[in-house]
Design a protein around this motif. Structure first.
Motif, PDB file in Angstrom:
ATOM      1  N   UNK A 113       0.846  -1.205   0.000  1.00  0.00           N
ATOM      2  CA  UNK A 113       0.000   0.000   0.000  1.00  0.00           C
ATOM      3  C   UNK A 113       0.876   1.247   0.000  1.00  0.00           C
ATOM      4  N   UNK A 114       1.955   1.222   0.775  1.00  0.00           N
ATOM      5  CA  UNK A 114       2.902   2.343   0.795  1.00  0.00           C
ATOM      6  C   UNK A 114       3.472   2.588  -0.600  1.00  0.00           C
ATOM      7  N   UNK A 115       3.848   1.540  -1.301  1.00  0.00           N
ATOM      8  CA  UNK A 115       4.399   1.698  -2.642  1.00  0.00           C
ATOM      9  C   UNK A 115       3.363   2.263  -3.608  1.00  0.00           C
ATOM     10  N   UNK A 116       2.130   1.842  -3.461  1.00  0.00           N
ATOM     11  CA  UNK A 116       1.069   2.295  -4.365  1.00  0.00           C
ATOM     12  C   UNK A 116       0.719   3.765  -4.161  1.00  0.00           C
ATOM     13  N   UNK A 117       1.059   4.318  -2.984  1.00  0.00           N
ATOM     14  CA  UNK A 117       0.647   5.694  -2.671  1.00  0.00           C
ATOM     15  C   UNK A 117       1.793   6.553  -2.149  1.00  0.00           C
ATOM     16  N   UNK A 118       3.034   6.185  -2.453  1.00  0.00           N
ATOM     17  CA  UNK A 118       4.177   6.932  -1.929  1.00  0.00           C
ATOM     18  C   UNK A 118       4.100   8.411  -2.325  1.00  0.00           C
ATOM     19  N   UNK A 119       4.273   9.287  -1.357  1.00  0.00           N
ATOM     20  CA  UNK A 119       4.173  10.731  -1.599  1.00  0.00           C
ATOM     21  C   UNK A 119       2.788  11.281  -1.374  1.00  0.00           C
TER      22      UNK A 119
END
Length: 365
Positions: A113-119
């Motif tokens: 989930x972090x990778x999908x929404x980084x930033x």
């Protein structure tokens, strides 16, 4: 000619995506064989004379570093990038999760989930989630102080110990308490006849501490293996010696990877967006720092220092990140490069401003 904005297809990524099982197995061996040898040295050194007993300190330091490397390999399994096939990444990831005292499958889902929404700081809900400037200014003075304290670098130590040693056990207990409450409520409404419904209700039960039945099974299995291993290690080394060394090793290794995660996304100029207008590419290039650290640390960290490439393509295995970074060095020229001396400054950027699209410090707020 005007400068054209970079696109993901402008990067050389595909040539580096193929995992190599031989390299992966070698990484497992060169990480966990030394770890086993170091643990075997703990008891003889602890019982030795005062001179030799001092050697216990470098042994513990090495155990901390190898533990951090083991977590990095578990991280690759979560991306299905350490080995070629999922049927190898999943069981190896589970075993590495047991060694690191954390259920790998639920952790990997949250990390994905972090990778999908980084930033996108509207969506992030991990251990280093940040408030907006307006939300911070709306807090009472004591709440502001507590918020600043919770993001202080020294909090990595209790935070790391809680993250690995306590939280997975607590999640299981809280989830089981929710399940028992739901089953008891059903029996209270249906009486003894409701017993026949319990298996079906259990299969469909949704807890706030796991998302799927597979995560529940892994949480249970991980706790069974971890608690059993703790008892066996204590019986082997002596419970006092084991826990004195184990608490130190796990707390410090967890603090290391939490620190790395923090500084690779919280720094001056880091991309900070809300959901509207968020860009995956900008999150990877401007919201992920790369680290210029000594080569030995890079080895123990499994080259996660090359983080912009990792966010551009998480399926690139750790042992190909450096080469991929080098091949794309010109395109990564604008990505932030941090040195060890910059790490402490990163912990001051703990608020974000949606309208400005950047992170700021408490003083700037």
């Amino acid at each position: 000619m005007p400068v054209q904005p970079l696109r993901r297809c402008d990067f050389q990524l595909e040539a580096f995506r193929s995992p190599d099982d031989r390299i992966a197995f070698w990484q497992l061996l060169n990480t966990h064989v030394p770890t086993a040898v170091l643990w075997a040295c703990v008891q003889p050194l602890a019982q030795a004379g005062s001179g030799l007993r001092l050697l216990l300190l470098p042994v513990l330091v090495l155990l901390v570093l190898f533990s951090a490397r083991s977590f990095a390999l578990m991280h690759d399994c979560g991306h299905d990038s350490l080995f070629r096939s999922r049927w190898l990444n999943r069981p190896v990831g589970f075993l590495l999760g047991c060694l690191n005292a954390i259920p790998q499958h639920p952790w990997a889902r949250g990390h994905a989930f972090h990778h999908q929404h980084n930033g996108n700081w509207d969506r992030y809900r991990g251990p280093s989630a940040l408030l907006t400037r307006n939300a911070y200014l709306a807090l009472a003075p004591r709440q502001r102080w507590l918020y600043g304290l919770s993001r202080h670098p020294l909090m990595l130590l209790p935070g790391g110990g809680y993250y690995l040693l306590i939280r997975p056990r607590l999640q299981l207990l809280q989830g089981l308490a929710e399940w028992l409450s739901a089953m008891a409520a059903h029996l209270g409404s249906r009486g003894v006849s409701g017993v026949v419904d319990l298996p079906a209700l259990s299969r469909d039960f949704q807890s706030s501490h796991w998302y799927t039945a597979g995560e529940c099974r892994e949480l249970v299995a991980n706790n069974v293996v971890v608690l059993s291993s703790w008892w066996l290690m204590g019986a082997w080394l002596g419970h006092g010696l084991f826990w004195a060394c184990y608490l130190l090793v796990m707390t410090l290794s967890a603090a290391i990877f939490l620190c790395i995660f923090f500084v690779q996304h919280n720094f001056e100029g880091s991309y900070a967006s809300g959901s509207d207008g968020w860009s995956y590419l900008r999150g990877a290039l401007e919201g992920s720092s790369n680290l210029d650290v000594p080569p030995l640390l890079n080895w123990f960290w499994a080259d996660i220092s090359f983080h912009s490439i990792h966010h551009l393509c998480e399926r690139i295995p750790n042992y190909r990140l450096r080469a991929c970074h080098t091949a794309n060095a010109e395109r990564l020229a604008t990505s932030r490069l941090l040195r060890l001396a910059d790490f402490s400054t990163c912990f001051t950027y703990i608020l974000w401003v949606d309208e400005a699209g950047r992170l700021i410090t408490l003083k700037q707020a």
